[in-house]
Enzyme design. Structure first.
Site, PDB file in Angstrom:
ATOM      1  N   SER A 108      85.672 -46.335 -20.280  1.00 10.44           N
ATOM      2  CA  SER A 108      86.889 -45.516 -20.238  1.00 10.44           C
ATOM      3  C   SER A 108      86.980 -44.727 -18.947  1.00 10.44           C
ATOM      4  O   SER A 108      88.069 -44.409 -18.479  1.00 10.44           O
ATOM      5  CB  SER A 108      86.914 -44.530 -21.415  1.00 10.44           C
ATOM      6  OG  SER A 108      87.378 -45.127 -22.593  1.00 10.44           O
TER       7      SER A 108
ATOM      8  N   ASP B 251      96.777 -43.300 -23.399  1.00  7.55           N
ATOM      9  CA  ASP B 251      95.557 -42.661 -23.868  1.00  7.55           C
ATOM     10  C   ASP B 251      95.910 -41.641 -24.957  1.00  7.55           C
ATOM     11  O   ASP B 251      96.844 -41.853 -25.722  1.00  7.55           O
ATOM     12  CB  ASP B 251      94.833 -42.003 -22.684  1.00  7.55           C
ATOM     13  CG  ASP B 251      93.320 -42.040 -22.829  1.00  7.55           C
ATOM     14  OD1 ASP B 251      92.810 -41.383 -23.750  1.00  7.55           O
ATOM     15  OD2 ASP B 251      92.644 -42.719 -22.026  1.00  7.55           O
TER      16      ASP B 251
ATOM     17  N   HIS C 105      90.109 -36.936 -23.987  1.00  4.23           N
ATOM     18  CA  HIS C 105      89.913 -38.238 -23.343  1.00  4.23           C
ATOM     19  C   HIS C 105      91.045 -38.572 -22.380  1.00  4.23           C
ATOM     20  O   HIS C 105      90.818 -39.012 -21.243  1.00  4.23           O
ATOM     21  CB  HIS C 105      89.788 -39.310 -24.436  1.00  4.23           C
ATOM     22  CG  HIS C 105      89.309 -40.639 -23.968  1.00  4.23           C
ATOM     23  ND1 HIS C 105      90.142 -41.586 -23.406  1.00  4.23           N
ATOM     24  CD2 HIS C 105      88.073 -41.213 -23.993  1.00  4.23           C
ATOM     25  CE1 HIS C 105      89.441 -42.665 -23.111  1.00  4.23           C
ATOM     26  NE2 HIS C 105      88.189 -42.480 -23.459  1.00  4.23           N
TER      27      HIS C 105
END
Length: 761
Positions: free
Chosen positions: A541, A138, A211
């Protein structure tokens, strides 16, 4: 950060026999991934890297290898011109020279919703739970997050071979017994886009985006009491597998995630001995032997590593899935039973419900002037509240209605605020329907569905002096129905292999609270100076790391289970009905969802712990699957890194592949009946007994008969295997007709369910 989760093709992921590029394109250097037949290395070379280097130098005196690979593929990545790549492809021992892809990211109450809090004693709290390592590819990690506190954890597992890599704003001391590994991969990114600007992002494992911290803490975050976003969703935040260890591999940067870096990270993750790989990023729609994520995932599967990937955020359109290889667990998104309600109160006395995470200065305690953005702009797309499109004189002191689409939802609010607006009502359009996603807006704002938005516009356009205010109501739980399939969640059918049903399942992916990076505000906008420890965002996600964490729990409970057995347990125990026996809904249509939307259904981890029977798969089974696809020896070698030839005397069929679901494809052109047979094998992982089969078809499914032989299976010992055949007979139907059903085996204690999707093409 809530992103536009699109797959951007930097280069078409195709073989070099593409249409000839322009002269200018031919001279420009691009990154290529070179697949080598390692077994064909000439004896004159002592090591394969020497052979790689010699092969490269034979076509370019200046090109250098970015990475060498030995686990995910045999080969290397480098920058070449088109003509150099063509010459290299023609050399002995070269399997393929593939242009690089750029990927983009697919962007608490969850444990309670999944039943983990009440069933904590069912899952192992022993050393085995803390021996499992989840690798997360990520944007990196914010190591200071409370989600990565290592309190109560023992020493790092002895099987761990990884490292904590130093770099900008990050040292090895940032790792601990929870966050046991952190690496970054940027050579492919820098080769394509130039050096990383370290004033904007850290050239290290540190997460400047948020994220990566969110996904890692969702999968395996430690227990944090009193977590919330501005008081919303307040409670105890925890990952799915709180005792599992985390290793982060930073492969995504401001400019995207490049396949050479992704492959290098997967290479290291395999070497490091992770048990689960979590990848919330988008894959292309390419044949598996050309898809870097699929290739790397195959290598991970061979090592016993479960790979969980997001299905994509391109829904609700059909054929919109990413990451569909059958050795990848593909996860779509559903909602929780928690919401953040707000109300649009109009001057005519009518109220419309919406959602919002705004927390800041209140609106004046009176009705305010209301204006439609399209009437406060000279731009043709003024209704979208794009940057620079609103006329301040027409917006100042008013609440503005903006239409959803094109730019980020939170950016629309920032545009309204910059133009002097006091608040925003964000209306869905046909593309989003009634799906509501909450955002931490920079000004008082709420999102409403299309129906409410249309009604609000009717008032706006018909009243000469429209007024409005927005009322915020905090957090509410117990929302019904839940879960529902998120409209953005990508859908089947599977465009690469229609006989494999994808997605595999759905998991929570809407309005998820998890850890965040303090380097960026909750909206991710440069103008957002707020800083938070936890954020609420949505996307597949978010659903992907839920399944990654659940897979870690199952691996701890059943260390000998293969990745296929773990996926099977999640698939066959997933549910598609609410407690009131009503079918799961699709928010995009307002109707019951189908296996093309939800796969097997919504995950139920407590049931998955003891599934009774599993559909297992070996590496040889996957190789047989490739043979059934009529892959050549060359293509299999590119994917599986081995000399393997399909047995010409054997009949390979995708319908015999031991997948825990059924995708049945009939030919609509053929007159009369279509007959398709599927063979499956079940392995007993529960108690001894006899299972009986039942099949159900939805009433809308036309002209299909299903028979199963045998109709019962008796298991007298653990790990015993029994096979059965399902015959689907379908009458001729128009093209693009679909039907759905379900096959279940039950011994009275366990129910082993498989979804059925039937298509005429």
């Amino acid at each position: 950060m809530v992103k536009c989760f699109m797959i951007i093709l930097l280069l078409g992921f195709c073989h070099l026999s593409m249409a000839a590029p322009s002269v200018k394109e031919k001279s420009r250097r691009k990154t290529y991934i070179v697949h080598m037949a390692k077994s064909e290395m000439p004896t004159s070379f002592q090591h394969h890297t020497h052979w790689y280097d010699s092969s490269l130098k034979s076509v370019s005196g200046s090109a250098k290898m970015l990475y060498t690979y030995d686990n995910v593929i045999h080969g290397f990545s480098t920058q070449l011109t088109y003509s150099e790549a063509k010459r290299l492809e023609g050399q002995p021992g070269i399997l393929a020279v593939l242009p690089e892809l750029r990927y983009e990211l697919h962007t608490t109450r969850t444990p309670e919703f999944l039943g983990l809090s009440k069933a904590a004693d069912l899952f192992p709290e022993s050393d085995s739970a803390s021996e499992v390592v989840i690798g997360v590819l990520d944007t990196g990690v914010w190591p200071e997050s409370k989600s990565f506190v290592d309190r109560g954890l023992g020493p790092v597992p002895r099987s761990w071979k990884g490292a904590c890599q130093s770099g900008t704003n990050f040292t090895s001391s940032n790792c601990n017994r929870k966050l046991i590994g952190a690496r970054y991969f940027a050579r492919g990114y820098e080769a394509a886009l130039g050096p990383i600007d370290e004033s904007k992002e850290s050239k290290s494992p540190r997460d400047d985006d948020g994220h990566g911290t969110h996904t890692a803490s969702t999968a395996a975050g430690s227990v944090v009491e009193g977590a919330s976003l501005f008081g919303y969703a307040e409670g105890t935040a925890r990952g799915m597998a709180t005792l599992a260890r985390v290793a982060t591999y930073k492969v995504c940067w401001i400019g995207g995630c490049f396949s050479s870096d992704i492959l290098a990270a997967m290479e290291k993750a395999i070497e490091d001995n992770v048990n689960v790989l979590s990848m919330s990023l988008g894959g292309g729609k390419s044949d598996y032997y050309r898809d870097s994520v699929a290739i790397g995932a195959f290598a991970a599967m061979e090592k016993g590593i479960l790979v969980s990937c997001s299905a994509g955020n391109a829904g609700p359109g059909a054929y919109s899935l990413s990451n569909v290889a059958p050795w990848i667990t593909t996860v779509g998104a559903g909602t929780l039973d928690r919401d953040f309600p707000s109300f649009v109160s109009l001057g005519n006395g009518k109220n419309y419900s919406g959602v919002s995470l705004y927390r800041g200065s209140s609106l004046p305690g009176k009705m305010l002037p209301f204006v439609y953005a399209g009437n406060a702009s000279n731009a043709t797309n003024g209704n979208l509240c794009m940057m620079g499109t609103l006329i301040p004189e027409k917006v100042a002191g008013k609440i503005v209605l903006c239409d959803r689409g094109v730019n980020a939802r939170v950016q629309k609010g920032a545009v309204v605020k910059a133009a002097g607006g006091l608040g925003m009502v964000l209306s869905n359009t046909a593309g989003n329907g009634e799906e509501l996603v909450a955002d931490a807006h920079l000004l008082p704002a709420t999102s409403v569905g299309k129906k409410s938005g249309d009604s609000i516009k009717d008032y706006l356009f018909s009243n000469p002096n429209p007024t409005v205010t927005i009322i915020f109501e905090g957090t509410k739980v117990g929302i019904e129905p839940s879960p529902v399939v998120a409209a953005f969640s990508s859908r089947g059918p599977n465009s690469i292999t229609p006989d494999i049903l994808k997605p595999d399942m759905i998991a929570p992916g809407v309005n998820i609270l998890a850890g965040w990076s303090v380097a960026v505000g909750p909206t991710g906008l440069a103008t957002d100076t707020r800083r938070v420890d936890f954020n609420i965002i949505s996307g597949t996600s978010m659903s992907c790391p839920h399944v990654s964490g659940l897979a870690a729990l199952l691996k701890a409970a059943h260390p000998d289970w293969s990745p296929a057995a773990i996926r099977s347990s999640l698939v066959t125990t997933a549910y598609t009905e609410y407690k009131n026996k009503q079918k799961m809904q699709d928010i995009a249509t307002g109707k019951p969802s189908t296996p093309f939307d939800h796969g097997a259904g919504h995950v139920d981890p407590v049931s998955a712990l003891n599934p009774g029977l599993v559909y297992d798969l070996t590496v040889e089974d996957y190789l047989g699957f490739l043979c059934a696809l009529n892959y050549t020896d060359f293509q299999i070698r590119s994917l599986a890194k081995r000399n393997f030839s399909c047995d010409s005397s054997k009949r390979y069929r995708v319908t015999d592949f031991n997948y825990p679901s059924f995708a049945v494809n009939f030919d609509s052109v053929t007159g009369g009946s279509n007959v398709v047979k599927h063979t499956r094998t079940l392995t007993n992982v529960g108690s001894l007994g006899t299972y009986k089969v039942s099949v159900s078809l939805e009433s809308e499914t036309p002209g299909v008969k299903i028979s199963v032989e045998p109709e019962s299976l008796s298991f007298s010992q653990a790990n015993e295997k029994k096979s059965y055949t399902v015959t689907f007979t379908g009458s001729s139907q128009p093209s693009n007709t679909n039907g759905f059903g379900r096959l279940e085996w039950s011994d009275g204690k366990y129910i082993v369910g498989s979804p059925i999707a039937i298509s005429w093409s």
